[in-house]
Design a protein around this motif. Structure first.
Motif, PDB file in Angstrom:
ATOM      1  N   PHE A   1       2.904   5.437 -12.084  1.00 29.74           N
ATOM      2  CA  PHE A   1       2.234   5.110 -10.830  1.00 29.74           C
ATOM      3  C   PHE A   1       2.816   5.935  -9.679  1.00 29.74           C
ATOM      4  CE2 PHE A   1       1.750   2.395  -6.980  1.00 29.74           C
ATOM      5  CZ  PHE A   1       0.368   2.526  -6.881  1.00 29.74           C
ATOM      6  N   GLN A   2       4.116   6.137  -9.741  1.00 35.60           N
ATOM      7  CA  GLN A   2       4.771   6.950  -8.711  1.00 35.60           C
ATOM      8  C   GLN A   2       4.174   8.370  -8.726  1.00 35.60           C
ATOM      9  OE1 GLN A   2       8.800   8.030  -9.490  1.00 35.60           O
ATOM     10  NE2 GLN A   2       9.483   7.535  -7.411  1.00 35.60           N
ATOM     11  N   ASN A   3       3.900   8.857  -9.924  1.00 37.18           N
ATOM     12  CA  ASN A   3       3.292  10.181 -10.040  1.00 37.18           C
ATOM     13  C   ASN A   3       1.908  10.256  -9.419  1.00 37.18           C
ATOM     14  OD1 ASN A   3       4.894  12.239 -11.069  1.00 37.18           O
ATOM     15  ND2 ASN A   3       4.942  11.214 -13.069  1.00 37.18           N
ATOM     16  N   VAL A   4       1.165   9.191  -9.581  1.00 38.56           N
ATOM     17  CA  VAL A   4      -0.161   9.142  -8.959  1.00 38.56           C
ATOM     18  C   VAL A   4       0.003   9.283  -7.438  1.00 38.56           C
ATOM     19  CG1 VAL A   4      -2.169   7.679  -8.515  1.00 38.56           C
ATOM     20  CG2 VAL A   4      -1.122   7.709 -10.784  1.00 38.56           C
ATOM     21  N   LEU A   5       0.989   8.562  -6.909  1.00 39.22           N
ATOM     22  CA  LEU A   5       1.216   8.627  -5.461  1.00 39.22           C
ATOM     23  C   LEU A   5       1.669  10.034  -5.054  1.00 39.22           C
ATOM     24  CD1 LEU A   5       3.112   5.262  -4.818  1.00 39.22           C
ATOM     25  CD2 LEU A   5       0.702   5.719  -4.414  1.00 39.22           C
ATOM     26  N   LEU A   6       2.575  10.582  -5.860  1.00 35.61           N
ATOM     27  CA  LEU A   6       3.099  11.916  -5.539  1.00 35.61           C
ATOM     28  C   LEU A   6       1.974  12.949  -5.505  1.00 35.61           C
ATOM     29  CD1 LEU A   6       6.375  11.943  -7.650  1.00 35.61           C
ATOM     30  CD2 LEU A   6       6.232  12.294  -5.173  1.00 35.61           C
ATOM     31  N   GLU A   7       1.135  12.873  -6.477  1.00 36.65           N
ATOM     32  CA  GLU A   7      -0.012  13.769  -6.583  1.00 36.65           C
ATOM     33  C   GLU A   7      -0.877  13.661  -5.326  1.00 36.65           C
ATOM     34  OE1 GLU A   7      -2.219  15.531 -10.214  1.00 36.65           O
ATOM     35  OE2 GLU A   7      -0.138  15.112  -9.730  1.00 36.65           O
ATOM     36  N   ASN A   8      -1.092  12.437  -4.941  1.00 36.69           N
ATOM     37  CA  ASN A   8      -1.922  12.163  -3.779  1.00 36.69           C
ATOM     38  C   ASN A   8      -1.305  12.761  -2.511  1.00 36.69           C
ATOM     39  OD1 ASN A   8      -4.173  11.045  -2.557  1.00 36.69           O
ATOM     40  ND2 ASN A   8      -3.025   9.226  -1.934  1.00 36.69           N
ATOM     41  N   VAL A   9       0.023  12.601  -2.403  1.00 43.01           N
ATOM     42  CA  VAL A   9       0.702  13.121  -1.220  1.00 43.01           C
ATOM     43  C   VAL A   9       0.612  14.648  -1.194  1.00 43.01           C
ATOM     44  CG1 VAL A   9       2.942  13.381  -0.106  1.00 43.01           C
ATOM     45  CG2 VAL A   9       2.239  11.166  -0.976  1.00 43.01           C
ATOM     46  N   LEU A  10       0.843  15.237  -2.375  1.00 37.80           N
ATOM     47  CA  LEU A  10       0.787  16.706  -2.449  1.00 37.80           C
ATOM     48  C   LEU A  10      -0.582  17.230  -2.037  1.00 37.80           C
ATOM     49  CD1 LEU A  10       2.766  17.601  -5.688  1.00 37.80           C
ATOM     50  CD2 LEU A  10       3.377  18.108  -3.314  1.00 37.80           C
ATOM     51  N   LYS A  11      -1.620  16.558  -2.569  1.00 36.15           N
ATOM     52  CA  LYS A  11      -2.984  16.999  -2.260  1.00 36.15           C
ATOM     53  C   LYS A  11      -3.295  16.776  -0.789  1.00 36.15           C
ATOM     54  CE  LYS A  11      -4.955  16.788  -6.798  1.00 36.15           C
ATOM     55  NZ  LYS A  11      -5.339  15.824  -7.800  1.00 36.15           N
ATOM     56  N   SER A  12      -2.806  15.672  -0.251  1.00 33.42           N
ATOM     57  CA  SER A  12      -3.044  15.400   1.166  1.00 33.42           C
ATOM     58  C   SER A  12      -2.448  16.513   2.023  1.00 33.42           C
ATOM     59  CB  SER A  12      -2.406  14.077   1.579  1.00 33.42           C
ATOM     60  OG  SER A  12      -2.860  13.055   0.767  1.00 33.42           O
ATOM     61  N   ARG A  13      -1.256  16.958   1.601  1.00 33.11           N
ATOM     62  CA  ARG A  13      -0.606  17.994   2.411  1.00 33.11           C
ATOM     63  C   ARG A  13      -1.425  19.283   2.399  1.00 33.11           C
ATOM     64  NH1 ARG A  13       5.691  18.370   2.144  1.00 33.11           N
ATOM     65  NH2 ARG A  13       5.372  19.580   0.258  1.00 33.11           N
ATOM     66  N   GLU A  14      -2.062  19.555   1.258  1.00 36.13           N
ATOM     67  CA  GLU A  14      -2.891  20.758   1.181  1.00 36.13           C
ATOM     68  C   GLU A  14      -4.122  20.649   2.061  1.00 36.13           C
ATOM     69  OE1 GLU A  14      -4.089  21.767  -2.842  1.00 36.13           O
ATOM     70  OE2 GLU A  14      -1.964  21.685  -3.457  1.00 36.13           O
ATOM     71  N   LEU A  15      -4.731  19.447   2.038  1.00 33.70           N
ATOM     72  CA  LEU A  15      -6.032  19.316   2.677  1.00 33.70           C
ATOM     73  C   LEU A  15      -5.972  18.891   4.141  1.00 33.70           C
ATOM     74  CD1 LEU A  15      -8.061  17.681  -0.231  1.00 33.70           C
ATOM     75  CD2 LEU A  15      -8.183  20.034   0.583  1.00 33.70           C
ATOM     76  N   PHE A  16      -4.989  18.000   4.451  1.00 36.55           N
ATOM     77  CA  PHE A  16      -4.910  17.502   5.818  1.00 36.55           C
ATOM     78  C   PHE A  16      -4.287  18.533   6.759  1.00 36.55           C
ATOM     79  CE2 PHE A  16      -4.480  12.751   4.422  1.00 36.55           C
ATOM     80  CZ  PHE A  16      -5.845  12.746   4.134  1.00 36.55           C
ATOM     81  N   THR A  17      -4.624  18.408   8.050  1.00 32.23           N
ATOM     82  CA  THR A  17      -3.862  19.173   9.049  1.00 32.23           C
ATOM     83  C   THR A  17      -2.496  18.517   9.156  1.00 32.23           C
ATOM     84  OG1 THR A  17      -4.481  17.700  10.819  1.00 32.23           O
ATOM     85  CG2 THR A  17      -5.928  19.607  10.430  1.00 32.23           C
ATOM     86  N   ARG A  18      -1.562  19.193   9.806  1.00 35.39           N
ATOM     87  CA  ARG A  18      -0.207  18.651   9.931  1.00 35.39           C
ATOM     88  C   ARG A  18      -0.229  17.271  10.615  1.00 35.39           C
ATOM     89  NH1 ARG A  18       4.997  20.924   9.850  1.00 35.39           N
ATOM     90  NH2 ARG A  18       6.419  19.513  10.952  1.00 35.39           N
ATOM     91  N   GLU A  19      -1.073  17.178  11.693  1.00 38.13           N
ATOM     92  CA  GLU A  19      -1.144  15.900  12.420  1.00 38.13           C
ATOM     93  C   GLU A  19      -1.708  14.802  11.522  1.00 38.13           C
ATOM     94  OE1 GLU A  19      -2.697  18.749  14.186  1.00 38.13           O
ATOM     95  OE2 GLU A  19      -0.567  19.035  14.672  1.00 38.13           O
ATOM     96  N   GLU A  20      -2.790  15.161  10.800  1.00 39.65           N
ATOM     97  CA  GLU A  20      -3.399  14.155   9.913  1.00 39.65           C
ATOM     98  C   GLU A  20      -2.397  13.693   8.860  1.00 39.65           C
ATOM     99  OE1 GLU A  20      -8.142  15.292   9.791  1.00 39.65           O
ATOM    100  OE2 GLU A  20      -6.712  16.453   8.599  1.00 39.65           O
TER     101      GLU A  20
END
Ligand code: ADP
Ligand code: MG
Length: 726
Positions: free
Chosen positions: A620-639
């Motif tokens: 489950f931690q990996n699912v979260l990690l994956e999500n965070v990594l992808k968010s960093r790629e897609l979101f702006t720094r502020e987002e």
């Protein structure tokens, strides 16, 4: 084959009640049909043999050889008529349950034939060897044999294809290796001591009996869900599991209508119980979800204990048929009520008169007060010992927790009896002797309504309920022979001291009645600190109890020390219940049992953490990690800074819980190795002080993870499933 948690949940949900076997006729027509009782004896034994057997049952006399032969032959014929092919001596080793080793009636005969045989000597005594039962050093290997010997006061019965003969279990040297022997000895001690005191009150040759009415609480869990919980299977309780959002807050389970699947189970259980002559009377839902209680009418104590053990084994087998597992553990689930086995204890004359029942005449009321005062004093002097008789690694989780009595033994007397005693204290000369027979103790009439005593105090471990004491601290999994033997012994010893004091008063010229009354007053005065009617859960009571000198120890291995204090050894010696050697041996067994139980829990929990929970938490931690990594790629720094901190925190939290749990589990493993070099008390204390707290700490981490991890991934049935599916 069940596929994991969800497969088990599905299976449990879809179960239909298994229809109970309907008894063809009314209860009275089959009640006791599997018991070698007086009815059966009439058909299978001669009148002379019966007379001797009855005498042996009533007076505890041993059967001589020729009578035993007749009994054995009648019993064998009956058993075979009932379809039995085997027989066993049924006994109660110190492991806690019951033990049996079946032997076939068939004996090889010449020319390859066989003959059914069961001799008097086989009925009366056997050497099951059974050298692996705990004995605390009473049996060295060269004399490792244990002997079982028939106890005629509890009748033989048939279970399946086997004739079961209730027996005591003793060593080569006659030392008790079981629970039944000291129980029987303690019952005779208290009977004798009570009869002696009754003599002072003018009753010669009184026939006293000790009675027990137990109330067995238990949980039922669907067997498919149970099979998915290694902790329940191996250590009898859940070692992890977060609270269910709803549990018993609504009090809607208590006395509610019994669920249909459970009802069918109860009906089958009652049917089986009645056939064995167990006088089952009440059944109801208990406070916690999936918790129930069943209770018989009280009986002579030795028989009542046998019936409890027999019922517990019936419960296990009947539950299997209904796809349930019975949990006898005192605290199978954290945060909700645990299970007890309230033991209703009383002394009475065989004509039905209760010695703890107030009466109508002054004589009866004096008898009532005298016996009450003696019980109070016995409990006061032995409050630590009585606690030792009910603590166990499992009951320790229940005492002082939700609803259960605290780990301090006190007595609830109720307002009426308390004020009676207080009144007695204030008046010096209560006895107005009119003539030889007519006298008045000068206390106003005791209200007869005591029996339905309404001001019941649920927090008291030992409560007077009108005509008996209810020892509520006893645990649901216990063999109640142990606490009952301790109570009988304590009361027997006290009654003996009382008798001596009364005799002394009489010798110095006091009238017998007055001597009893005065001694009753002094006895109560010396022990009124044991009485407490307030809230046993409060912290103030703990402090107050300590001020009163009551035992407030909570460490189980240390509490066991009470069995070998000088006071205990002396009381057991004077009443003839157990010798010092036997007491010490029993403590060795108890300490060892404690250590092994904690050892098993720690290993099971360690396995569950490493093999069940941590891998899932990492996934489950990996699912979260994956999500965070992808968010960093897609979101702006502020987002990213706005939306991701929560998730990052959770990832770290998971890492923390996993780390703590792993470190603790490793510590536990090395402690287990280290402690295995210790022995007896020292080992048990180490397990209690150092290892048991780790179990609770790991649990906290696991339960936090259960709150975080995706429900779809969680591998073990949760509390809400274990407790609400039925
Ligand atoms: P409760 O749950 O209100 O305490 P139960 O009816 O469940 O009551 O159980 C009470 C138990 O006490 C029963 O087994 C009953 O037979 C037993 N009992 C009643 N009178 C006596 C007595 N004089 N001595 C011993 N046990 C008794
Ligand atoms: Mg009760």
């Amino acid at each position: 084959m069940i596929n994991g948690r969800f497969g088990a949940v599905e299976q449990a949900f879809q179960r239909e009640p298994v229809k109970a076997v309907p008894p063809a006729r009314e209860t009275s027509s089959y009640y006791g049909c599997n018991v070698f009782n007086r009815d059966t004896m009439r058909r299978y034994l001669s009148s002379e043999t019966r007379r001797v057997v009855y005498e042996s049952i009533e007076k505890g006399a041993t059967l001589d050889k020729s009578v035993a032969e007749h009994v054995a032959s009648g019993m064998k014929r009956w058993a075979m008529d009932m379809g039995a092919t085997h027989y066993t001596h049924w006994f109660q080793p110190l492991t806690g349950g019951t033990a049996e080793k079946h032997d076939s009636f068939a004996e090889p005969h010449s020319y390859g034939t066989t003959l059914e045989q069961f001799s008097g000597s086989k009925l009366c005594q056997q050497e099951p060897d059974a050298s692996s039962f705990p004995n605390g050093g009473l049996r060295n290997t060269f004399e490792a044999r244990g002997y079982t010997a028939w106890d005629p006061s509890s009748p033989a019965f048939i279970l399946g294809d086997c004739l079961c003969v209730p027996t005591v279990f003793i060593s080569y040297n006659g030392e008790a290796l079981d629970y039944k022997t000291p129980l029987i000895r303690s019952v005779s001690a208290v009977k004798r001591a009570a009869a002696d005191v009754l003599k002072c009150l003018g009753t010669e040759n009184a026939e006293v009996s000790a009675y027990l009415g137990w109330e067995q609480e238990f949980f039922l869990v669907d067997s498919a869900l149970y099979a998915q919980r290694p902790d329940l299977m191996l250590s009898d309780r859940t070692l992890l599991g977060h609270d269910s959002a709803r549990n018993q807050q609504l009090d809607d389970h208590y006395f509610g209508s019994i669920p249909p699947r459970v009802m069918e189970f109860m009906k089958d259980l009652e049917f089986e119980g009645y056939k064995l002559g167990i006088p089952l009377k009440t059944r109801h839902n208990e406070v916690a979800p999936n918790q129930f209680e069943i209770a018989p009418v009280f009986e002579e104590m030795n028989l009542a204990v046998d019936h409890n053990l027999l019922l517990m084994s019936l419960m296990r087998s009947v539950a299997d048929r209904h796809k349930f597992k019975v949990l006898f553990h005192e605290k199978p689930f954290n945060g909700i009520n645990g299970s007890g086995k309230h033991c209703n204890w009383s002394l009475g004359l065989t004509d039905g008169t209760g010695l703890l029942s107030p009466g109508k005449t002054d004589e009866e009321n004096l008898r009532f007060l005298a016996f009450m005062a003696n019980v109070l004093k016995a409990v006061y002097d032995n409050n630590g010992l009585l606690k030792a008789s009910i603590v166990s690694p499992s009951n320790a989780h229940r005492l002082g927790a939700t609803e259960a009595p605290p780990a301090i033994v006190s007595v609830f007397l109720g307002m009426q009896v308390t004020s009676l005693f207080e009144e007695l204290m204030d008046t010096e000369d209560m006895v107005k002797i009119k003539d030889k027979k007519g006298y008045s103790i000068g206390i106003h009439q005791i209200p007869e309504l005591l029996i339905d005593n309404t001001d019941r105090n649920r927090t008291s471990p030992f409560a007077f309920t009108g005509n008996r004491f209810e020892f509520r601290a006893v645990g649901s999994s216990a063999n109640c022979a142990l606490p009952m033997a301790v109570l009988n012994t304590a009361v027997a010893y006290q009654l003996k001291q009382f008798k001596k004091a009364v005799d002394k008063r009489i010798a110095s010229g006091e009238d017998a009645v007055k001597a009893v009354l005065n001694e009753t007053r002094e006895t109560y005065r010396a022990c009124r600190d044991i009485c407490f009617d307030g809230n046993g859960y409060s912290d103030e009571w703990k402090e107050e109890a300590a001020r009163r000198g009551l035992d407030t120890e909570t460490s189980v291995p240390v509490i066991y020390d009470q069995f070998t204090t000088e006071k205990t050894i002396n009381a057991y010696k004077e009443t003839g219940v157990l010798s010092e050697v036997e007491l010490r041996a029993r403590n060795e067994v108890a300490w060892n049992h404690y250590s092994m139980k904690i050892d098993i829990e720690s290993r099971v929990l360690s396995d569950m953490a490493y093999n069940h929970i941590i891998p899932v938490a990492i996934r489950f931690q990996n699912v979260l990690l994956e999500n965070v990594l992808k968010s960093r790629e897609l979101f702006t720094r502020e987002e990213f800074e706005k939306y991701s901190p929560q998730e990052l925190r959770q990832i770290k939290e998971i890492a923390d819980y996993i780390n703590i749990a792993r470190t603790m589990a490793d510590d536990m493993d090395s402690m287990c190795d280290e402690f295995s070099k210790l022995e007896g008390r020292e080992m048990a204390v180490a397990y209690h002080d150092k290892l048991a707290p780790c179990i609770e700490e790991i649990r906290k981490c696991m339960d936090m993870l259960e709150m975080i991890v995706d429900d779809q991934m969680w591998p073990l049935p949760k509390y809400r499933e274990l407790l609400f599916i039925r």
